[in-house]
Write a protein that holds these residues in place. Sequence first.
Motif, short mmCIF file in Angstrom:
data_model
loop_
_atom_site.label_atom_id
_atom_site.label_comp_id
_atom_site.label_asym_id
_atom_site.label_seq_id
_atom_site.Cartn_x
_atom_site.Cartn_y
_atom_site.Cartn_z
N HIS A 7 2.08 13.49 -15.97
CA HIS A 7 2.03 12.05 -15.70
C HIS A 7 2.66 11.27 -16.84
CE1 HIS A 7 -0.49 8.16 -15.39
NE2 HIS A 7 0.59 8.05 -14.64
N MET A 8 2.30 11.61 -18.07
CA MET A 8 2.88 10.92 -19.22
C MET A 8 4.39 11.06 -19.23
SD MET A 8 2.69 9.12 -21.96
CE MET A 8 1.01 9.10 -22.59
N LEU A 9 4.88 12.26 -18.94
CA LEU A 9 6.32 12.49 -18.91
C LEU A 9 6.98 11.67 -17.80
CD1 LEU A 9 6.28 16.35 -19.49
CD2 LEU A 9 7.26 14.64 -21.03
N GLU A 10 6.29 11.55 -16.68
CA GLU A 10 6.86 10.75 -15.59
C GLU A 10 6.94 9.27 -15.97
OE1 GLU A 10 6.28 10.09 -10.83
OE2 GLU A 10 4.65 9.56 -12.18
N VAL A 11 5.89 8.76 -16.61
CA VAL A 11 5.89 7.36 -17.03
C VAL A 11 7.05 7.10 -17.99
CG1 VAL A 11 4.62 5.58 -18.27
CG2 VAL A 11 3.42 7.04 -16.63
#
Length: 280
Positions: free
Chosen positions: A155-159
């Motif tokens: 999720h962090m990477l996607e953000v």
Amino acid sequence: MFRSGMTRYVVASAALLGTTVVGTENAAANILVPHRAVYDLELKDSSERSGITSMYGRMVYEFNGSACDGYTVSFRFVTKVDTGEDVRLTDQQTTTFEDLKTGNFRFLTRSFTDEKLDKEVRGLAHDAKDGVTVDLTAPDKREVDLAHSLFPTEHMLEVIDRAKRGDKIFESRIFDGSDSGDKTLVTTTLVGAQHKPEASDEDADVGKAGVMAQKPFWPVTISYFNDEATGDAVPIYRMAFKLYENGITRDLTMDYGDFVLSGKLANLEMFKQGGEGTCK
């Protein structure tokens, strides 16, 4: 990295969802820096319904690993809550391991009140053909099948990836093992224009950011909803923060509806960067 209610503080983080999964190649392109961040917490606002007259504490978030070797997160959230009638010490401790190559996510959360264990949630989740399968071992042993979701580091990477592409608003789904470890959450993420700090900037925690103080960041707000919510749903909680390209966050605001906490960076320690080359 944060959840609503006195037993839902872990986010995950920091933590920190969509129907598309960020692959190892994208993860390697977005190098997340191993680090340990300490935040001082204080009550920013509270409603009469919350029953809280004062609240303060400390949050410690430690992030290690790499896209090739997997990511380990150790998270602790300690608060002292005064209701006017009594004072309670809450302590939530979470450790996770996320393997981007195999799609596995291991989690353990222990919640304490006044140093007595209230709840333990432990399990292993993994990507499956039709979604995510969760094998829980505590508080009871069972298997749960859930919809396609991203794990916290994904999720962090996607953000970060979406922010770099200029996406201003998007929806996602995450599984982070919070609560009883048997549900997913849906998020709406708002990303502001990247901000390049100036010498005149005087944020409350900028002096603690060290080498990051003059790095550009995005203002990000993430609202978390129950997956089964319909219509004009109200978020379980909302989190706003400043996000750097390497995954470090600061200047946190955590809105749980009945009360709001602020988290100011008290200390930031950068660890040695692991290898992020081609995964074998």
